[in-house]
Design an enzyme around this catalytic site. Sequence first.
Site, short mmCIF file in Angstrom:
data_model
loop_
_atom_site.label_atom_id
_atom_site.label_comp_id
_atom_site.label_asym_id
_atom_site.label_seq_id
_atom_site.Cartn_x
_atom_site.Cartn_y
_atom_site.Cartn_z
N TYR A 140 7.93 0.35 -1.00
CA TYR A 140 6.50 0.16 -0.83
C TYR A 140 5.88 1.16 0.15
CZ TYR A 140 6.99 -4.37 -3.18
OH TYR A 140 7.24 -5.36 -4.09
N LYS A 190 21.58 -3.00 -4.55
CA LYS A 190 21.95 -2.43 -5.86
C LYS A 190 22.84 -1.22 -5.61
CE LYS A 190 21.59 -2.64 -10.38
NZ LYS A 190 22.34 -3.68 -11.11
N ASP A 222 20.42 -8.04 -9.46
CA ASP A 222 20.31 -8.70 -10.76
C ASP A 222 21.15 -9.97 -10.80
OD1 ASP A 222 22.46 -6.98 -10.50
OD2 ASP A 222 22.37 -6.22 -12.54
N ASP A 246 10.61 -9.26 -2.25
CA ASP A 246 9.35 -9.68 -2.83
C ASP A 246 9.61 -10.50 -4.09
OD1 ASP A 246 6.70 -9.97 -3.46
OD2 ASP A 246 6.27 -7.84 -3.68
N ASP A 250 9.75 -15.06 -4.50
CA ASP A 250 8.89 -15.78 -5.45
C ASP A 250 9.72 -16.61 -6.42
OD1 ASP A 250 6.64 -14.83 -4.27
OD2 ASP A 250 6.00 -13.55 -5.91
#
Length: 360
Positions: A140, A190, A222, A246, A250
């Site tokens: 970001y 990852k 994942d 992020d 959620d």
Amino acid sequence: MSRILILPGDGIGPEITAEARKVLDCLVRDGGLELELDEALVGGAAVDAQGDPLPASTLQAAHDADAVLLAAVGAPRYDTPDRALRPETGLLRLRKGLGLYANLRPATLMPGMAHASSLKPEKLEGLDLLIVRELTGGLYFGEPRALAEHDGRRRGVNTMVYDEDEISRIAHSAFQAAQLRSRRVCSVDKANVLEVSELWRTVVGEIAQEYPDVELSHLYVDNAAMQLVAEPTQFDVMVTGNLFGDILSDIAAQLTGSIGLLPSASLNEKRQGLYEPVHGSAPDLAGTGQANPLAMILSVGMMLRYSLQQADAADAVEGAVRDVLEQGLRTADLADGGEAVGTVQMGDAVIDALKGRLGS
């Protein structure tokens, strides 16, 4: 004496703030805490009063406080083309001004809420996890970033960057949080594809050696997402970078069945924190007396635990919320069409339960 800055903000903010203040007043009166409370303007309320969503006086008061309790900012009438005047800009400036790099998002199943989750109730029994998300680095904020043309075609560019100091400090936050819980950290990356994740995994492993009482595991993002919806109760603390955090936070929020019960914390290196519910300002509910104050009250609990080091008081506040839910009390967002109580009624019920836990 701990100094707390309270920012009611916009929408339902003032209403749920009033209930949180009752909790803080009760802790002072009946729990023996020494707290100094102050209020200031932020968001649209600050734009209306001073033409700035984060007045200099508010930012200074935040710097001077041990912790900041924020209700919510934003409303449609503040959606102006001038980004500098948007309430959300004030919130972003506040986070940057305080150097808040560690976002803590708990996902806990409260009594009677299993039916509202998208998972089967038997998958949720004992759900109590905490996601620690790095908040100021990663994809970001990395450079270069651009929208441009390349060989006659449009191209978007973003860069995922972390240095070892950024990884180290978020890892410390996760391990320290785990020491207050069940002493297990799962680091999510990852590393099979991304060099930045290779560094992430290496540095987190190095920091883990400073916390021999905490168990460390690793998952690729994942697989972590799959495990969250398959066996969410296996997790205690998850730590990860900005983008992955992020997304995962959620997913975890959906497990609990209600956004109206979710608090959050954002911490800096001094453990000074900004505490807020995750549900936003809900302007359509403002002034109706129907807003759910429980996420705001649970944010008080997080503040007591992480910035003020008042674990017993935090336990009492969180326990009081569980007590009222076990009694069957529900605000409209939780009632599923059944009988609902209002904002003040729910706040008063929490106070009664809290007094009982404090022995008064």
